[in-house]
Design an enzyme around this catalytic site. Structure first.
Site, PDB file in Angstrom:
ATOM      1  N   SER A 361      -3.568 -16.690  -6.823  1.00  0.00           N
ATOM      2  CA  SER A 361      -3.041 -18.048  -6.912  1.00  0.00           C
ATOM      3  C   SER A 361      -3.452 -18.839  -5.677  1.00  0.00           C
ATOM      4  O   SER A 361      -4.446 -18.532  -5.032  1.00  0.00           O
ATOM      5  CB  SER A 361      -1.530 -18.039  -7.112  1.00  0.00           C
ATOM      6  N   HIS A 363      -2.636 -19.310  -2.525  1.00  0.00           N
ATOM      7  CA  HIS A 363      -2.914 -18.731  -1.220  1.00  0.00           C
ATOM      8  C   HIS A 363      -4.207 -17.928  -1.251  1.00  0.00           C
ATOM      9  O   HIS A 363      -4.954 -17.908  -0.277  1.00  0.00           O
ATOM     10  CB  HIS A 363      -1.759 -17.840  -0.758  1.00  0.00           C
ATOM     11  N   CYS A 364      -4.483 -17.289  -2.364  1.00  0.00           N
ATOM     12  CA  CYS A 364      -5.688 -16.457  -2.482  1.00  0.00           C
ATOM     13  C   CYS A 364      -6.971 -17.256  -2.385  1.00  0.00           C
ATOM     14  O   CYS A 364      -8.022 -16.689  -2.042  1.00  0.00           O
ATOM     15  CB  CYS A 364      -5.684 -15.707  -3.806  1.00  0.00           C
ATOM     16  N   VAL A 365      -6.946 -18.540  -2.708  1.00  0.00           N
ATOM     17  CA  VAL A 365      -8.178 -19.315  -2.785  1.00  0.00           C
ATOM     18  C   VAL A 365      -8.326 -20.304  -1.636  1.00  0.00           C
ATOM     19  O   VAL A 365      -9.289 -21.078  -1.615  1.00  0.00           O
ATOM     20  CB  VAL A 365      -8.290 -20.051  -4.135  1.00  0.00           C
TER      21      VAL A 365
END
Length: 372
Positions: A361, A363-365
């Protein structure tokens, strides 16, 4: 820039907390560098634009560019947004998606010809460290192997930090070990949260002991104490990234996701992490203040449990990007909790159902570039 290998400082670690760590002479930390907390001021946020040819969103790519355009629009209100672009062939479509969202390239949003196979910039992007005394910045270029070699090829993703360092005329340091940004959560003041499931997994650094890994975190990120949680949530293909579990929202305050249904397969592992957190202290000895976040209802697609979590939010200068999951009760509760914790920031609750199909989501990107 390379500082060469460091001799490891030997000490005995407790089960869930390291002893207070001392940086190795000559290391970045010994020279005054630290990794700032995410809520500290940014110059920019970095993104890697997803490719339609990529593997992250099988049979689900169509809505994804609009998600990246929405992130750029929300974040550019308070900071620059820099986007890594795979090739010139992709750029016209990216510009159109941004324009359709009302984002003007060249005005706080910039495109760069830095190719990455997949869009998970938190893990392959640059980790910035900062020296407060003279406002110097350096990039730490950890090794990246797509979460234990799961998704080759990843050679292009692995060198993105070096492209960024060259663009910004910053030195970069290559520690020579694998480390993903989503696996570490610093408070900016010497304490870091991580998980045993990820950092001790032999598919990352099988030659390193727990004590040696702690020392790397000390030497390169300015960490004086490492706090270890256990397992990640079900469906997380990263082997248990901390950013799906527990996040610092202040130097001694964390939010952590908790499952309310005892029959859910996440229930006990999240209870175990909660038990650990309640006994932990920061590097300066302050007990953690633990704020509980709900989990959304279980989300499955193609008979696969997806790692949906409200902990995977991103803190921008003026906005917090919060994924929602069409769970009206818990979506609202998560937004209310974060609004209380970030009273000076707007909470942008954005439907994350298409994004979580890629098993990540907001934070991952994203990857923050701290202000000098």
């Amino acid at each position: 820039m390379s500082l060469g290998p460091f001799a490891m400082t030997a000490f005995t670690s407790t089960s869930f907390e390291s002893q207070i760590l001392t940086p190795t002479p000559g290391s970045p930390a010994a020279n005054g560098f630290r990794m700032p907390a995410e809520w500290e001021p940014h110059t920019a946020t970095w993104l890697t634009w997803p490719r339609p040819e990529g593997i992250s969103f099988p049979d689900g790519y169509e809505p994804i560019p609009d998600m990246w355009a929405r992130m750029a629009k929300e974040l550019s209100v308070g900071e620059e947004v820099h986007i890594n672009v795979f090739s010139p062939d992709h750029e016209p479509r990216i510009r159109k998606a941004l324009a359709d969202a009302g984002v003007e390239v060249g005005h706080r949003v910039y495109l760069h010809p830095f190719p990455g196979h997949e869009p998970w910039c938190r893990d392959h992007g640059p980790i910035f460290i900062k020296r407060d005394s003279d406002k110097a910045l350096t990039i730490v270029d950890w090794g990246y192997n797509a979460w234990g070699g799961k998704y080759p090829p990843y050679d292009l993703d692995d060198v993105i930090p070096q492209h960024v360092a060259k663009l910004l005329s910053l030195p970069f340091i290559a520690p020579g070990i694998v480390m993903e940004g989503g696996s570490i959560e610093p408070n900016g003041a010497g304490t870091l949260l991580t998980t045993e499931a990820c950092l001790l997994n032999p598919n990352r650094n099988p030659h390193l002991t727990k004590t040696q890994i702690e020392q790397y975190l000390c030497d390169y990120l300015g960490i004086r104490k490492v706090l270890w949680l256990g397992d990640g949530i079900v469906g997380d293909d990263t082997d248990g990234h901390i950013d799906d579990l527990t996040r610092f929202v202040g130097e001694s305050t964390v939010v952590t996701v908790v499952e309310e249904d005892p029959e859910d397969e996440n229930y006990e592992l999240l209870q175990e992490n909660l038990r650990r957190l309640k006994g932990m202290t920061t590097a300066d000895g302050t007990p953690l203040r633990v704020v509980e976040l709900p989990m959304p209802g279980a989300i499955e697609r193609d008979d696969q449990r997806l790692p949906a979590s409200y902990a995977n939010f991103y803190i921008g200068n003026e906005v917090v990007l919060l994924p929602t999951y069409r769970d009206s009760k818990n979506d609202k509760r998560a937004a209310e909790i974060l609004a209380e914790l970030f009273p000076t920031r707007r909470i942008a609750s954005i439907d994350g159902m298409d994004l979580i199909w890629g098993l990540g989501s907001f934070h991952c990107v994203t990857q923050q570039q701290p202000a000098p």
